[in-house]
Design a protein around this motif. Structure first.
Motif, PDB file in Angstrom:
ATOM      1  N   LEU A 128     -37.014 -27.441  37.658  1.00  0.00           N
ATOM      2  CA  LEU A 128     -37.836 -26.564  36.819  1.00  0.00           C
ATOM      3  C   LEU A 128     -39.222 -26.345  37.427  1.00  0.00           C
ATOM      4  O   LEU A 128     -39.803 -25.266  37.280  1.00  0.00           O
ATOM      5  CB  LEU A 128     -37.963 -27.160  35.413  1.00  0.00           C
ATOM      6  CG  LEU A 128     -36.683 -27.150  34.568  1.00  0.00           C
ATOM      7  CD1 LEU A 128     -36.946 -27.754  33.194  1.00  0.00           C
ATOM      8  CD2 LEU A 128     -36.135 -25.736  34.425  1.00  0.00           C
ATOM      9  N   VAL A 129     -39.732 -27.371  38.121  1.00  0.00           N
ATOM     10  CA  VAL A 129     -41.028 -27.228  38.798  1.00  0.00           C
ATOM     11  C   VAL A 129     -40.942 -26.124  39.853  1.00  0.00           C
ATOM     12  O   VAL A 129     -41.819 -25.257  39.942  1.00  0.00           O
ATOM     13  CB  VAL A 129     -41.453 -28.560  39.457  1.00  0.00           C
ATOM     14  CG1 VAL A 129     -42.646 -28.341  40.393  1.00  0.00           C
ATOM     15  CG2 VAL A 129     -41.811 -29.592  38.392  1.00  0.00           C
ATOM     16  N   PHE A 130     -39.856 -26.132  40.626  1.00  0.00           N
ATOM     17  CA  PHE A 130     -39.704 -25.126  41.682  1.00  0.00           C
ATOM     18  C   PHE A 130     -39.345 -23.759  41.114  1.00  0.00           C
ATOM     19  O   PHE A 130     -39.702 -22.736  41.697  1.00  0.00           O
ATOM     20  CB  PHE A 130     -38.686 -25.588  42.713  1.00  0.00           C
ATOM     21  CG  PHE A 130     -39.227 -26.653  43.635  1.00  0.00           C
ATOM     22  CD1 PHE A 130     -40.274 -26.374  44.490  1.00  0.00           C
ATOM     23  CD2 PHE A 130     -38.706 -27.934  43.618  1.00  0.00           C
ATOM     24  CE1 PHE A 130     -40.800 -27.345  45.327  1.00  0.00           C
ATOM     25  CE2 PHE A 130     -39.220 -28.920  44.458  1.00  0.00           C
ATOM     26  CZ  PHE A 130     -40.272 -28.623  45.311  1.00  0.00           C
ATOM     27  N   LEU A 131     -38.655 -23.738  39.980  1.00  0.00           N
ATOM     28  CA  LEU A 131     -38.391 -22.454  39.323  1.00  0.00           C
ATOM     29  C   LEU A 131     -39.704 -21.816  38.888  1.00  0.00           C
ATOM     30  O   LEU A 131     -39.910 -20.603  39.051  1.00  0.00           O
ATOM     31  CB  LEU A 131     -37.470 -22.657  38.119  1.00  0.00           C
ATOM     32  CG  LEU A 131     -37.099 -21.396  37.338  1.00  0.00           C
ATOM     33  CD1 LEU A 131     -36.258 -20.459  38.198  1.00  0.00           C
ATOM     34  CD2 LEU A 131     -36.341 -21.746  36.059  1.00  0.00           C
ATOM     35  N   LYS A 132     -40.600 -22.630  38.362  1.00  0.00           N
ATOM     36  CA  LYS A 132     -41.917 -22.135  37.956  1.00  0.00           C
ATOM     37  C   LYS A 132     -42.712 -21.660  39.172  1.00  0.00           C
ATOM     38  O   LYS A 132     -43.370 -20.623  39.142  1.00  0.00           O
ATOM     39  CB  LYS A 132     -42.688 -23.235  37.226  1.00  0.00           C
ATOM     40  CG  LYS A 132     -44.055 -22.807  36.737  1.00  0.00           C
ATOM     41  CD  LYS A 132     -44.785 -23.954  36.041  1.00  0.00           C
ATOM     42  CE  LYS A 132     -46.179 -23.530  35.600  1.00  0.00           C
ATOM     43  NZ  LYS A 132     -46.934 -24.657  34.986  1.00  0.00           N
ATOM     44  N   GLU A 133     -42.624 -22.432  40.259  1.00  0.00           N
ATOM     45  CA  GLU A 133     -43.339 -22.061  41.485  1.00  0.00           C
ATOM     46  C   GLU A 133     -42.838 -20.724  42.031  1.00  0.00           C
ATOM     47  O   GLU A 133     -43.615 -19.918  42.538  1.00  0.00           O
ATOM     48  CB  GLU A 133     -43.177 -23.152  42.547  1.00  0.00           C
ATOM     49  CG  GLU A 133     -43.956 -22.876  43.825  1.00  0.00           C
ATOM     50  CD  GLU A 133     -43.808 -23.990  44.854  1.00  0.00           C
ATOM     51  OE1 GLU A 133     -43.461 -23.673  46.011  1.00  0.00           O
ATOM     52  OE2 GLU A 133     -44.042 -25.164  44.500  1.00  0.00           O
ATOM     53  N   MET A 134     -41.538 -20.504  41.914  1.00  0.00           N
ATOM     54  CA  MET A 134     -40.975 -19.221  42.342  1.00  0.00           C
ATOM     55  C   MET A 134     -41.662 -18.066  41.626  1.00  0.00           C
ATOM     56  O   MET A 134     -42.049 -17.077  42.246  1.00  0.00           O
ATOM     57  CB  MET A 134     -39.473 -19.175  42.051  1.00  0.00           C
ATOM     58  CG  MET A 134     -38.621 -20.048  42.934  1.00  0.00           C
ATOM     59  SD  MET A 134     -36.877 -20.061  42.423  1.00  0.00           S
ATOM     60  CE  MET A 134     -36.361 -18.409  42.903  1.00  0.00           C
ATOM     61  N   GLY A 135     -41.804 -18.203  40.319  1.00  0.00           N
ATOM     62  CA  GLY A 135     -42.450 -17.158  39.537  1.00  0.00           C
ATOM     63  C   GLY A 135     -43.886 -16.937  39.958  1.00  0.00           C
ATOM     64  O   GLY A 135     -44.358 -15.792  40.047  1.00  0.00           O
ATOM     65  N   GLU A 136     -44.594 -18.048  40.238  1.00  0.00           N
ATOM     66  CA  GLU A 136     -45.992 -17.954  40.646  1.00  0.00           C
ATOM     67  C   GLU A 136     -46.148 -17.283  42.010  1.00  0.00           C
ATOM     68  O   GLU A 136     -47.152 -16.624  42.278  1.00  0.00           O
ATOM     69  CB  GLU A 136     -46.608 -19.356  40.681  1.00  0.00           C
ATOM     70  CG  GLU A 136     -46.739 -19.996  39.305  1.00  0.00           C
ATOM     71  CD  GLU A 136     -47.101 -21.470  39.357  1.00  0.00           C
ATOM     72  OE1 GLU A 136     -47.435 -22.028  38.293  1.00  0.00           O
ATOM     73  OE2 GLU A 136     -47.046 -22.068  40.460  1.00  0.00           O
ATOM     74  N   ARG A 137     -45.138 -17.440  42.851  1.00  0.00           N
ATOM     75  CA  ARG A 137     -45.195 -16.854  44.195  1.00  0.00           C
ATOM     76  C   ARG A 137     -44.542 -15.472  44.261  1.00  0.00           C
ATOM     77  O   ARG A 137     -44.484 -14.863  45.322  1.00  0.00           O
ATOM     78  CB  ARG A 137     -44.507 -17.790  45.203  1.00  0.00           C
ATOM     79  CG  ARG A 137     -45.328 -19.021  45.544  1.00  0.00           C
ATOM     80  CD  ARG A 137     -44.594 -19.909  46.538  1.00  0.00           C
ATOM     81  NE  ARG A 137     -45.466 -20.949  47.051  1.00  0.00           N
ATOM     82  CZ  ARG A 137     -46.207 -20.849  48.155  1.00  0.00           C
ATOM     83  NH1 ARG A 137     -46.163 -19.736  48.855  1.00  0.00           N
ATOM     84  NH2 ARG A 137     -46.975 -21.841  48.551  1.00  0.00           N
ATOM     85  N   GLY A 138     -44.028 -15.014  43.134  1.00  0.00           N
ATOM     86  CA  GLY A 138     -43.417 -13.694  43.102  1.00  0.00           C
ATOM     87  C   GLY A 138     -42.020 -13.635  43.691  1.00  0.00           C
ATOM     88  O   GLY A 138     -41.550 -12.558  44.075  1.00  0.00           O
TER      89      GLY A 138
END
Length: 222
Positions: A128-138
């Motif tokens: 979930l941390v990396f899923l959130k990071e994906m969103g932050e990085r577009g």
């Protein structure tokens, strides 16, 4: 060369286990194939990973940094995948961090590789941390991202998170697969939520022709 040729090279080194000879060979190959040698190196690293020679693959990767052909995004994705399959999670995460420090921007392959590797060892919190990071990085999650997460959270008993991710996927207008529906239905049955399971079964049957199925996955592989 064909993929079989690269695998034959990797298999040959399982019999001699000579790191000095390997590094000499890698240097010669990089010089002979420059400037396109990064592609060749990536295929060699992948072949060593396929033959379960993780440390040899890492040795080639580290040696690339001192050659004319430097690691690229594909190199890092390949190494991350090899470490993930070997369940060497800390090393995988370190290489992912190193990739970003080297100014390579992670892509959907990078994140899907991380998420798939982490879910297999039960680190759904980091998924979930990396899923959130994906969103932050577009970086937009795709069907493979959601399939891995929905199935894993369902199997772990966190059906609420699976349902939330399923709704999020549909909001992004990502076409669901028959596998996701089957996974959700199976998880709901195990949790005793039979009525909701039947609702999803009915929904699946209603839109069956629009779902991603085996033929679609085969087409993507080609």
């Amino acid at each position: 060369m064909s993929s079989k040729s690269y695998l034959n090279i990797a298999r040959a080194f399982t019999k001699i286990n000579d790191s000095v000879l390997l590094l000499r060979f890698i240097k010669e190959v990089s010089e002979l194939t420059f400037p396109g040698s990064a592609t060749t190196m990536n295929r060699i690293i992948f072949a060593f990973g396929e033959c379960k020679q993780v440390d040899m693959a890492l040795l080639i990767f580290d040696n690339m940094k001192s050659l004319k052909c430097k690691p690229d995004l594909i190199t890092y994705n390949t190494v991350i995948g090899i470490l993930g399959r070997a369940e060497r999670i800390d090393e995988m995460l370190n290489e992912f961090a190193s990739m970003k420090e080297a100014n390579f921007i992670p892509d959907i392959v990078s994140y899907n590789t991380l998420i798939n590797s982490l879910r297999k060892v039960g680190r759904l919190d980091l998924c979930l941390v990396f899923l959130k990071e994906m969103g932050e990085r577009g970086v937009e999650p795709d069907l493979r991202t959601y399939t891995a997460l929905i199935d894993s959270f369902g199997r772990s008993g966190n059906i609420d998170e699976s349902l939330r991710l399923f709704d999020d996927m549909k909001c992004r207008r990502i076409r669901p697969s028959i596998y996701i529906y089957r996974s959700l239905i199976d998880s709901l049955k195990k949790m005793g939520k039979l009525e909701l399971a039947m609702n999803f079964l009915e929904e699946m049957n209603t839109c069956l022709s629009d779902l991603v199925g085996p033929k679609d996955f085969k087409r993507k592989c080609r």
